[in-house]
Write a protein that holds these residues in place. Structure first.
Motif, PDB file in Angstrom:
ATOM      1  N   TRP A 138      -0.879   8.211  -1.923  1.00  0.00           N
ATOM      2  CA  TRP A 138      -1.656   7.801  -3.088  1.00  0.00           C
ATOM      3  C   TRP A 138      -1.178   8.498  -4.361  1.00  0.00           C
ATOM      4  N   ARG A 139      -0.001   9.106  -4.343  1.00  0.00           N
ATOM      5  CA  ARG A 139       0.446   9.856  -5.524  1.00  0.00           C
ATOM      6  C   ARG A 139       0.644   8.962  -6.745  1.00  0.00           C
ATOM      7  N   GLU A 140       0.974   7.699  -6.513  1.00  0.00           N
ATOM      8  CA  GLU A 140       1.149   6.750  -7.614  1.00  0.00           C
ATOM      9  C   GLU A 140       0.001   5.745  -7.664  1.00  0.00           C
ATOM     10  N   GLY A 141      -1.103   6.072  -7.013  1.00  0.00           N
ATOM     11  CA  GLY A 141      -2.235   5.168  -6.991  1.00  0.00           C
ATOM     12  C   GLY A 141      -2.449   4.553  -5.612  1.00  0.00           C
ATOM     13  N   ARG A 142      -3.438   3.698  -5.516  1.00  0.00           N
ATOM     14  CA  ARG A 142      -3.801   3.075  -4.246  1.00  0.00           C
ATOM     15  C   ARG A 142      -2.647   2.225  -3.723  1.00  0.00           C
TER      16      ARG A 142
END
Length: 329
Positions: A138-142
């Motif tokens: 999830w580091r760049e979002g869902r």
């Protein structure tokens, strides 16, 4: 009445060895045999009570012989002994075969402290653990695959009638594991999510284990591993994500000296979540886990950044020192 036959028992030792390289959390995998294809597995060896007094000593010896690594931090994860963990024979029976019980371990190491040439010569290689569990990053979002692929298959499966309903229900387990309705996404529920995907027949291992004939997916959900090694790896990821919050194990993955940015990217890599820079720095300072070395680094090519080291004194001052990350908003 004829007494039931107890199959012979074999004890195996599996190691989920973790390192972080270039901001990437990696698990060490080994081929099934020299020159074998993509059927990677974890380093594995049988327990030899004649040669070794303890499981851990036997594990360390097996790992060194397979990978040329000398393990540092090691902890036992879980004992995996369920019947039917491996594919059955062509006639669907496993009578007469030894029942394999595996004791899984989590080990942490630093790539810069190892000999890469010796490691490469064994055929072992580091794999990004998000190749195994892409829905966990999830580091760049869902992750898009959650709404495009996983949940559209899991939710109908949860509504299917079952012969022996369990408590909690499939739907309740999905809500909790995948953060639906009022439940937030909990990065620690790695094994719960893996188990649901396996039970729903969405993982290649379910096909290999003859649980389903096909996943029905256009592309596989992550890289499969042989036997139940991906399940063991999921257990290791879950344990490490939980443990960094109450023990300073993250520093087993760090060089002796590091910048706070390097520490943050390592924590983000393990937890699978983006952390606000200033909040993270306040968290580290409040936890008193690090101390400045007085030196700085210009490795990024920009403004020199202060170097820090783990403050070992914290182990004498606090019973559970760790980075207590807040909940996901």
């Amino acid at each position: 009445m004829e007494p039931s036959r107890i199959p012979p028992l074999r004890i195996g030792l599996d190691a989920a060895i973790v390192a972080v390289t270039n901001h990437t959390p990696s698990i060490l995998t080994v081929p099934e045999a020299p020159g074998a294809g993509p059927a990677d597995g974890l380093p594995f060896g049988p327990f030899d009570p004649v040669r070794h007094r303890t499981f851990e000593a036997s594990l360390r010896d097996s790992v060194e012989s397979q990978t040329a690594l000398n393990l540092g931090y090691v902890e036992q994860l879980y004992t995996f002994g369920d019947r039917g963990r491996h594919v059955l024979s062509d006639d669907g029976r496993d009578e007469g075969k030894p029942h394999l019980v595996s004791v899984g371990y989590l080990a942490l190491t630093r790539v810069d402290a190892e000999n890469p040439e010796a490691l490469a010569a064994t055929g072992a290689r580091w794999r990004d653990w998000y190749e195994l569990f892409p829905w966990e990053d999830w580091r760049e979002g869902r992750p898009a695959m959650l709404d495009a692929t996983i949940l559209p298959r899991l939710l109908p499966w949860a509504q299917e009638p079952v012969e022996r309903p369990r408590n909690p229900s499939r739907m309740a387990r999905i809500r909790l594991a995948f953060g639906l309705k009022d439940f937030p996404w909990d990065e620690e529920r790695v094994l719960d999510r893996y188990e649901l995907l396996y039970e729903a027949g969405l993982l290649a291992e379910a096909v290999t284990d003859q649980r389903v004939k096909s996943t029905g997916l256009a592309a596989p959900l992550g890289r499969a591993m042989r036997f139940d090694h991906r399940r063991i790896a999921a257990t290791a990821v879950q344990r490490l994500r939980a443990k960094i919050k109450y023990r300073p194990v993250i520093f087993e993955l760090m060089p002796p000296e590091f910048t706070l940015t390097e520490l943050q990217t390592t924590v983000e890599a393990i937890s699978g979540r983006h952390l606000h820079k200033q909040n993270f720095r306040r968290l580290v300072e409040g936890a008193e886990l690090v101390e400045p070395t007085g030196a700085s680094s210009s490795a990024t090519g920009g403004r020199p950044a202060a170097l820090y080291r783990f403050r070992a004194k914290i182990l004498e001052e606090r019973p559970a020192p760790g980075l207590r990350l807040g909940g996901r908003g």
